[in-house]
Design a protein around this motif. Sequence first.
Motif, PDB file in Angstrom:
ATOM      1  N   ARG A  33       4.684   8.554  -8.279  1.00 39.49           N
ATOM      2  CA  ARG A  33       4.270   7.738  -9.335  1.00 39.49           C
ATOM      3  C   ARG A  33       3.880   6.050  -8.643  1.00 39.49           C
ATOM      4  O   ARG A  33       2.887   5.659  -8.731  1.00 39.49           O
ATOM      5  CB  ARG A  33       4.852   7.402 -10.703  1.00 39.49           C
ATOM      6  N   HIS A  34       4.907   5.779  -8.084  1.00 37.73           N
ATOM      7  CA  HIS A  34       5.153   4.489  -7.601  1.00 37.73           C
ATOM      8  C   HIS A  34       4.066   4.223  -6.500  1.00 37.73           C
ATOM      9  O   HIS A  34       3.208   3.433  -6.517  1.00 37.73           O
ATOM     10  CB  HIS A  34       6.461   3.994  -6.875  1.00 37.73           C
ATOM     11  N   THR A  36       1.099   6.261  -5.831  1.00 41.08           N
ATOM     12  CA  THR A  36      -0.237   6.229  -6.053  1.00 41.08           C
ATOM     13  C   THR A  36      -0.829   5.243  -6.921  1.00 41.08           C
ATOM     14  O   THR A  36      -1.835   4.844  -6.659  1.00 41.08           O
ATOM     15  CB  THR A  36      -0.464   7.820  -6.661  1.00 41.08           C
ATOM     16  N   HIS A  37       0.339   4.731  -7.980  1.00 36.97           N
ATOM     17  CA  HIS A  37      -0.220   3.604  -8.725  1.00 36.97           C
ATOM     18  C   HIS A  37      -0.418   2.480  -7.823  1.00 36.97           C
ATOM     19  O   HIS A  37      -1.346   1.658  -8.121  1.00 36.97           O
ATOM     20  CB  HIS A  37       0.844   3.531  -9.725  1.00 36.97           C
ATOM     21  N   THR A  38       0.511   2.106  -6.904  1.00 32.60           N
ATOM     22  CA  THR A  38       0.211   0.761  -6.022  1.00 32.60           C
ATOM     23  C   THR A  38      -1.209   0.953  -5.174  1.00 32.60           C
ATOM     24  O   THR A  38      -1.788  -0.085  -5.473  1.00 32.60           O
ATOM     25  CB  THR A  38       1.270   0.729  -5.184  1.00 32.60           C
ATOM     26  N   ARG A  40      -3.926   2.840  -5.789  1.00 34.01           N
ATOM     27  CA  ARG A  40      -5.037   2.923  -6.660  1.00 34.01           C
ATOM     28  C   ARG A  40      -5.370   1.441  -6.981  1.00 34.01           C
ATOM     29  O   ARG A  40      -6.519   1.207  -7.060  1.00 34.01           O
ATOM     30  CB  ARG A  40      -4.876   4.001  -7.615  1.00 34.01           C
ATOM     31  N   ALA A  41      -4.265   0.950  -7.366  1.00 33.60           N
ATOM     32  CA  ALA A  41      -4.678  -0.753  -7.733  1.00 33.60           C
ATOM     33  C   ALA A  41      -5.251  -1.348  -6.782  1.00 33.60           C
ATOM     34  O   ALA A  41      -6.251  -2.128  -6.825  1.00 33.60           O
ATOM     35  CB  ALA A  41      -3.523  -1.149  -8.313  1.00 33.60           C
ATOM     36  N   ASN A 330      -4.893   9.658  -5.111  1.00 32.92           N
ATOM     37  CA  ASN A 330      -4.152   8.687  -5.460  1.00 32.92           C
ATOM     38  C   ASN A 330      -4.393   8.435  -7.060  1.00 32.92           C
ATOM     39  O   ASN A 330      -3.597   7.690  -7.691  1.00 32.92           O
ATOM     40  CB  ASN A 330      -4.273   7.374  -4.648  1.00 32.92           C
ATOM     41  N   GLU A 336      -0.307  13.561  -9.308  1.00 32.92           N
ATOM     42  CA  GLU A 336       1.074  12.568  -9.365  1.00 32.92           C
ATOM     43  C   GLU A 336       2.120  13.292  -9.945  1.00 32.92           C
ATOM     44  O   GLU A 336       3.301  13.002  -9.510  1.00 32.92           O
ATOM     45  CB  GLU A 336       0.667  11.618 -10.283  1.00 32.92           C
TER      46      GLU A 336
ATOM     47  N   GLY B 173      -2.484   1.873 -18.991  1.00 32.06           N
ATOM     48  CA  GLY B 173      -2.798   2.864 -18.402  1.00 32.06           C
ATOM     49  C   GLY B 173      -3.771   3.761 -19.282  1.00 32.06           C
ATOM     50  O   GLY B 173      -3.923   5.026 -19.103  1.00 32.06           O
ATOM     51  N   GLU B 176      -6.201   6.672 -18.244  1.00 28.14           N
ATOM     52  CA  GLU B 176      -5.654   8.020 -17.469  1.00 28.14           C
ATOM     53  C   GLU B 176      -5.721   9.071 -18.392  1.00 28.14           C
ATOM     54  O   GLU B 176      -5.220   9.009 -19.650  1.00 28.14           O
ATOM     55  CB  GLU B 176      -4.306   7.622 -17.092  1.00 28.14           C
TER      56      GLU B 176
END
Lengths: 500, 250
Positions: A33-34, A36-38, A40-41, A330, A336, B173, B176
């Motif tokens: 999670r950490h 992919t979210h980093t 993707r942003a 991502n 995820e 989010g 999503e």
Amino acid sequence: MSGTHQATYLGMPAFPAAADASTRNTQLRANLRHATHTIRAKRATAVAELDDWSPLRAAGAAIKDRTLRHLDHYLEQLESAVTAAGGHVHWAADADEANRIVTELVQATGEREVVKVKSMATQEIGLNGALATAGITAYETDLAELIVQLGDDLPSHILVPAIHRNRGEIRDIFAEKMAEWGRPAPEGLTDAPADLAEAARLHLREKFLNAKVGISGANFMVAETGTLVVVESEGNGRMCLTLPETLISVVGIEKVVPTFQDLEVFLQLLPRSSTAERMNPYTSTWTGTTDADGPRTFHLVLLDNGRTDTLADTVGRQALRCIRCSACLNVCPVYERAGGHAYGSAYPGPIGAILTPQLRGIQSELDASLPYASSLCGACYEVCPVAIDIPEVLVHLRERVVEGGPVSIRGTRTVIKPAKGHAAERAAMRAARWALDHPRVLRTGQRLASRTRRFHPRRLPGPGRAWSDTRELPKVPEESFRDWWQRTRGESGTEGRKTT
Amino acid sequence: MRVALFITCVNDTLYPHTGQAVVTLLERLGVEVGFPEGQSCCGQPQFNTGYRHETEPLVRRYAAAFRDYDYVVAPSGSCAAMVRDNYPRIGAKAAAEGRGQELADAAAEAVPKTYELTEFLTDVLKVTDVGAYYPHTVTYHPTCHGLRMLGLGDRPRSLLAAVQGLNLVELPGADECCGFGGTFAVKNAAVSAAMGADKARNITATGAEAVCTVDNSCQMHIGGTLARQGSTVRPVHIAEILASTEGNVW
Ligand code: SF4
């Protein structure tokens, strides 16, 4: 040495079972999670900087489509250009043939060790295992690949194969395993990124300076000049491509582009989509051999392994446009939670879910489950820099799983049967179709459901249990809309009160 | 202007209240609506699970049921997207299989007149203030098919923003997926549940009293997960908010 019995993807369970296990692994989910979210942003920001992203994306898709339509022509052009530049071209129809060719090429040098970089194609065909069987040790030199290799693990991401590991885990792997493979990790290694990078650098440098044979992949191959291109961040690729005496590049046939000019489009699309950088730190290109610079001998192994069959499918072939940027992984909510290993191939995530069942076929339970490894939310299509409509291909492949149909297997057109295990579902779908196509039957069913509503259980049996285990069921209302309409509007309302 | 409701099988069977809200809302805006009873399901569950051939009669049925109307309004982003995106594909594939143009013609007839409810309000009726009153704190979850296949964009939010008394709060989010995905919720139950749980937690964290969507099917999944988590946030379809007026809150 652990590398001689490296884990493989063979015999893995179907996606739902593997994903079920990984959703319970809270450490894995937090790591993923950490990460992919980093990224993707960051990707979104890097892409937003370009005003012409959408024409670039269309251009990328168009170049790839045109190349794929005339793939035979461009591959022959590539072969002539590579040969003219002093390289040797080998054609491999499948994994076994590719592995045999590479093994023989290495054996011909008399070497027992090779350094490797940037090659998903060799992961796809299981080259390391094949080399190990022949007594040849392959050293991975991408940082993340190194972590995977030392951990006797499998890659779980296209760009960051060790994305499922956190810093602490990496430190432990280095401290425990580096010594088995060469230079040990420094005493008192911490989990600070700079320390980990330095440990890897020292360990790998030894390998680079001793290696006589390098094995690489390539991001692109240019037909007109015979040039291969690797795009990377660490510089390990450049070491692998220039230091050894012999270089063997194993590349999927879909990686060819017609002209050098075409790279202009992809060298913008790729780094922004994958690492969210305007430009990647190292772009290396090599064309055959040159006197007094780089490898003396260059071999290009062109890998088919299901690609021609994929090309024969007019809907599915768009998967061959993929430039392996990993943007779709991502943003994927399923990736995820499930993690990359659940996809059971070198290509995880949304692209893996459409590429693997095409390259390998849908005979195994795992491969038949991959087209269902998606909620069809469409986030992957939205980010894909070459506009691959992944949801469209997923549904297309689901049809192949449940209905069978025409496919190409090793170049021969044939009609396959539905995959096993869908008989009950098929019967249910047919029954539903029949009821839905007879609204009176539908209404009878609704009324029955309403009349028995007090007796509906809170938990469902059979496949429905999956639903009621974690979610409340909606209560069936006393009256359907259809009945309400008829009761309140009557027959005159059936046709509606039309106005002009 | 002849307008028909496409109530969709989920609304019809499980959420008739939403359909009634659509009728109330459209009639309040001066639109007289019809409900041709020959309608049934859009075929999305079958199509998305791989049963394209099982979907074909439903494509024909849809075109025939709505033949006499200029517009078809569906209170479901995913059903509208099924018609608009997939009917033409189904038609083209049938033609490519040498079975003639009939399905392609049916798709060509159905596609241009099919609108999701919020699109119909903003693009055809050209209203954003529908005269609604809803004195609650609401967060909005844009469902995937509405967001990406139909490209609804800001339409639902602008409609909500114009509702009297409504306090719209951001959902972290938001874009999503909630994890429903039709048969995905059963075939990949663990991943679906994990996605739903994260979505439900994000919704609860907003402090909203209700979570609004344009799709009852996602709402069923989200609402079921919220309830199992013991959350008091109510799932509510946008039609029910827009149909609400002072003295008659749905
Ligand atoms: S499918 Fe598209 S987004 Fe995914 S890795 Fe390939 S190019 Fe990137």
